[in-house]
Design a protein around this motif. Sequence first.
Motif, mmCIF file in Angstrom:
data_model
loop_
_atom_site.group_PDB
_atom_site.id
_atom_site.type_symbol
_atom_site.label_atom_id
_atom_site.label_comp_id
_atom_site.label_asym_id
_atom_site.label_seq_id
_atom_site.Cartn_x
_atom_site.Cartn_y
_atom_site.Cartn_z
ATOM 1 N N LYS A 184 -2.794 -5.086 -10.236
ATOM 2 C CA LYS A 184 -1.520 -5.380 -10.879
ATOM 3 C C LYS A 184 -1.663 -5.567 -12.386
ATOM 4 C CE LYS A 184 1.461 -7.367 -7.425
ATOM 5 N NZ LYS A 184 2.273 -8.513 -7.093
ATOM 6 N N GLY A 185 -2.854 -5.895 -12.838
ATOM 7 C CA GLY A 185 -3.084 -6.073 -14.270
ATOM 8 C C GLY A 185 -2.957 -4.788 -15.070
ATOM 9 N N CYS A 186 -2.880 -3.663 -14.378
ATOM 10 C CA CYS A 186 -2.710 -2.388 -15.090
ATOM 11 C C CYS A 186 -1.385 -2.340 -15.836
ATOM 12 C CB CYS A 186 -2.793 -1.211 -14.127
ATOM 13 S SG CYS A 186 -4.445 -0.907 -13.510
ATOM 14 N N TYR A 187 -0.441 -3.203 -15.462
ATOM 15 C CA TYR A 187 0.823 -3.239 -16.183
ATOM 16 C C TYR A 187 0.623 -3.631 -17.645
ATOM 17 C CZ TYR A 187 3.789 -2.576 -12.109
ATOM 18 O OH TYR A 187 4.423 -2.059 -11.012
ATOM 19 N N TRP A 188 -0.498 -4.272 -17.951
ATOM 20 C CA TRP A 188 -0.777 -4.600 -19.345
ATOM 21 C C TRP A 188 -0.942 -3.340 -20.182
ATOM 22 C CZ3 TRP A 188 0.097 -9.121 -21.427
ATOM 23 C CH2 TRP A 188 0.112 -10.243 -20.608
ATOM 24 N N ALA B 178 5.851 -1.635 0.660
ATOM 25 C CA ALA B 178 5.131 -1.570 1.929
ATOM 26 C C ALA B 178 3.765 -2.231 1.800
ATOM 27 C CB ALA B 178 4.977 -0.118 2.383
ATOM 28 N N TRP B 179 3.147 -2.102 0.641
ATOM 29 C CA TRP B 179 1.813 -2.629 0.408
ATOM 30 C C TRP B 179 1.851 -4.138 0.182
ATOM 31 C CZ3 TRP B 179 -2.283 1.078 -0.716
ATOM 32 C CH2 TRP B 179 -3.526 0.477 -0.910
ATOM 33 N N TYR B 180 2.798 -4.558 -0.637
ATOM 34 C CA TYR B 180 2.918 -5.979 -0.970
ATOM 35 C C TYR B 180 4.220 -6.518 -0.392
ATOM 36 C CZ TYR B 180 -0.543 -4.848 -4.549
ATOM 37 O OH TYR B 180 -1.656 -4.419 -5.218
ATOM 38 N N SER B 181 4.260 -7.807 -0.230
ATOM 39 C CA SER B 181 5.498 -8.454 0.180
ATOM 40 C C SER B 181 6.470 -8.454 -0.995
ATOM 41 C CB SER B 181 5.208 -9.894 0.604
ATOM 42 O OG SER B 181 6.399 -10.613 0.747
ATOM 43 N N SER B 182 7.737 -8.394 -0.695
ATOM 44 C CA SER B 182 8.718 -8.423 -1.784
ATOM 45 C C SER B 182 8.754 -9.789 -2.466
ATOM 46 C CB SER B 182 10.103 -8.060 -1.257
ATOM 47 O OG SER B 182 10.501 -9.003 -0.292
ATOM 48 N N HIS B 183 8.150 -10.802 -1.831
ATOM 49 C CA HIS B 183 8.106 -12.139 -2.440
ATOM 50 C C HIS B 183 7.071 -12.215 -3.558
ATOM 51 C CE1 HIS B 183 10.837 -13.622 0.573
ATOM 52 N NE2 HIS B 183 10.051 -13.124 1.532
ATOM 53 N N THR B 184 6.215 -11.220 -3.669
ATOM 54 C CA THR B 184 5.207 -11.232 -4.737
ATOM 55 C C THR B 184 5.696 -10.528 -5.998
ATOM 56 O OG1 THR B 184 4.191 -9.177 -3.975
ATOM 57 C CG2 THR B 184 3.327 -11.244 -3.067
ATOM 58 N N PHE B 185 6.939 -10.101 -5.998
ATOM 59 C CA PHE B 185 7.510 -9.400 -7.151
ATOM 60 C C PHE B 185 8.084 -10.445 -8.106
ATOM 61 C CE2 PHE B 185 10.535 -6.517 -9.261
ATOM 62 C CZ PHE B 185 9.716 -5.432 -9.460
ATOM 63 N N HIS B 186 7.319 -10.794 -9.131
ATOM 64 C CA HIS B 186 7.726 -11.828 -10.076
ATOM 65 C C HIS B 186 8.293 -11.205 -11.342
ATOM 66 C CE1 HIS B 186 5.994 -14.881 -7.548
ATOM 67 N NE2 HIS B 186 4.844 -14.218 -7.511
ATOM 68 N N TRP B 187 8.833 -12.020 -12.217
ATOM 69 C CA TRP B 187 9.515 -11.515 -13.404
ATOM 70 C C TRP B 187 8.610 -10.735 -14.360
ATOM 71 C CZ3 TRP B 187 8.387 -12.829 -18.378
ATOM 72 C CH2 TRP B 187 7.622 -13.965 -18.582
ATOM 73 N N PRO B 188 7.305 -11.079 -14.557
ATOM 74 C CA PRO B 188 6.518 -10.240 -15.467
ATOM 75 C C PRO B 188 6.354 -8.805 -14.947
ATOM 76 C CG PRO B 188 5.400 -12.337 -15.118
ATOM 77 C CD PRO B 188 6.524 -12.257 -14.149
#
Length: 163
Positions: free
Chosen positions: A104-108, A37-47
């Motif tokens: 999104k950098g929190c995934y690091w 809902a917050w982001y577009s599903s097109h911004t979901f990349h492989w990393p």
Amino acid sequence: MANAAAKKAAAARSQASGTYLPILAVANVVWALLRFAWYSSHTFHWPEGLAVLSLAGVQYYAYTNILDQAATSKSNKKQLTGGVFLDVLGLALLLQYCAVLIWKGCYWGTFIFPVWGAYSLYSTFAGGSNQTATTPSAQSAAGEDEYMNRKQKRAATKEKMKR
């Protein structure tokens, strides 16, 4: 006798599953709703997908170990079971929500888990820690030994008093 212990372990496991599974399911569904809902599903990349899969694996690992610990726990008290695995589960959920709500950098932060695993292996095999018991079951076994020693000392004291 072994059958009764197995039934008790199965009941404790199902009770823990009834506690933790709904919480974990709701947390992940809410995360998915926020993410898409917050982001577009097109911004979901492989990393990001790789980080999400690794966090899901960590959550599954922690959840199954929490259930195993609940099944092997000897306490009848209504307390949280999980120990370090509950902490791992909480950290995985924190990283997941930080990545969707803050940056999104929190995934690091997912790299914390391999470092923790390497340290645990090091302390287990190379003696990198001062502690003799690194698992909750080993700590409870050490506690039971201390309890039995105290019990034997009390029995010896009572025997001396009878003489």
